[in-house]
Design a protein around this motif. Structure first.
Motif, short mmCIF file in Angstrom:
data_model
loop_
_atom_site.label_atom_id
_atom_site.label_comp_id
_atom_site.label_asym_id
_atom_site.label_seq_id
_atom_site.Cartn_x
_atom_site.Cartn_y
_atom_site.Cartn_z
N ALA A 161 -33.69 -61.89 3.92
CA ALA A 161 -34.17 -62.95 3.02
C ALA A 161 -35.65 -62.78 2.71
N GLN A 184 -34.89 -69.99 5.95
CA GLN A 184 -34.28 -69.55 4.70
C GLN A 184 -34.26 -70.68 3.66
N THR A 185 -34.08 -71.92 4.10
CA THR A 185 -34.17 -73.06 3.18
C THR A 185 -35.56 -73.14 2.58
N ARG A 230 -36.04 -70.43 -0.05
CA ARG A 230 -35.39 -70.77 -1.32
C ARG A 230 -36.21 -71.80 -2.10
N ASP A 274 -39.34 -70.09 -3.53
CA ASP A 274 -38.97 -69.15 -4.58
C ASP A 274 -38.63 -69.89 -5.87
N GLU A 275 -37.93 -71.01 -5.74
CA GLU A 275 -37.61 -71.81 -6.93
C GLU A 275 -38.86 -72.46 -7.49
#
Length: 230
Positions: free
Chosen positions: A170, A124-125, A128, A131-132
């Motif tokens: 996620a 999940q990290t 993220r 995605d950023e």
């Protein structure tokens, strides 16, 4: 799950092509089943991770001590050192993380063996971060692979099922595509118990003197494809 898939024969559901397109646009989590050699698992992983056109971000989680060559899970034109690749290897307690992800990964705990909670949090990290970096991921731009679920389920089945729900959400949240290996026969009761966590499954087999084959199951449209060469 990709545009390269072609289904032949009367056993194919006519709605299957549209279902594949919808899954690619909306995001998907796919369970891989079947007691197959390591080389077959590697081949389906490369296929589902996809090539570099268009761009892909890939996250690979490794738990299975029986894997002989983890690099074979990735396409041949991809390496652990690519900034588009993030690897979490619980077998060896190692990570391969893009240099630009330092602020995302600097507080990471030492990797533990067969820890489903930690593995899912690490993936999940990575999601993220990508995605950023992409300022919003396009459908199917993110690909995730976990090989395999079996050690995690053996260690703590209840926790593994719980955190897989979170991870699947996620992946769908960024319209990504994830695949999870579970090298047990497709008719094993464990497969039926877990299927509500996934959108579909791909059954694998390797018969003597024949190429590996795959068969897709899409429960929500009650479709099963014919066996096809992988």
């Amino acid at each position: 799950m990709t545009s390269e898939l072609r289904f032949r024969g009367s056993g194919a559901n006519p709605n299957f092509s549209q279902w594949l397109t919808d899954r690619k646009e909306r995001g998907s989590n796919i369970l891989l089943t079947g007691e197959v050699p390591d080389a077959v698992s590697a081949r389906i992983s490369r296929f589902l991770f996809g090539g570099d056109e268009p761009r892909r971000f890939r996250v690979l989680g490794l738990t299975d001590q029986s894997i002989r060559n983890a690099a074979t899970r990735l396409p041949s034109d991809t390496s652990y050192n690519d900034p588009e690749t993030w690897v979490i290897d619980q077998r060896r307690g190692e990570r391969s993380v893009p240099a630009s992800a330092e602020r995302f990964a600097r507080d990471s705990e030492p990797l533990e063996t067969d820890d489903a909670r930690q593995l899912c949090e690490e993936i999940q990290t990575a999601i993220r971060f990508y995605d950023e970096r992409a300022d919003g991921l396009a459908p199917a731009e993110l690909r995730v692979g976990v090989d395999s679920l079996f050690p995690l389920l053996q260690e703590d089945r209840e926790t593994t099922e719980r955190v897989l729900r979170s991870l699947a959400a996620a992946v769908r949240g960024v319209h990504g595509m994830a695949h999870y290996h579970l090298r047990v026969p497709d008719d094993d009761p464990l497969v039926a118990d877990l299927m509500d966590l996934f959108d579909a499954r791909v059954e694998l087999r390797k018969r003597p003197r024949r190429n590996p084959e795959q068969r897709w199951h899409a429960p929500d449209i009650d479709a099963v494809t014919p066996w096809m060469e992988l």
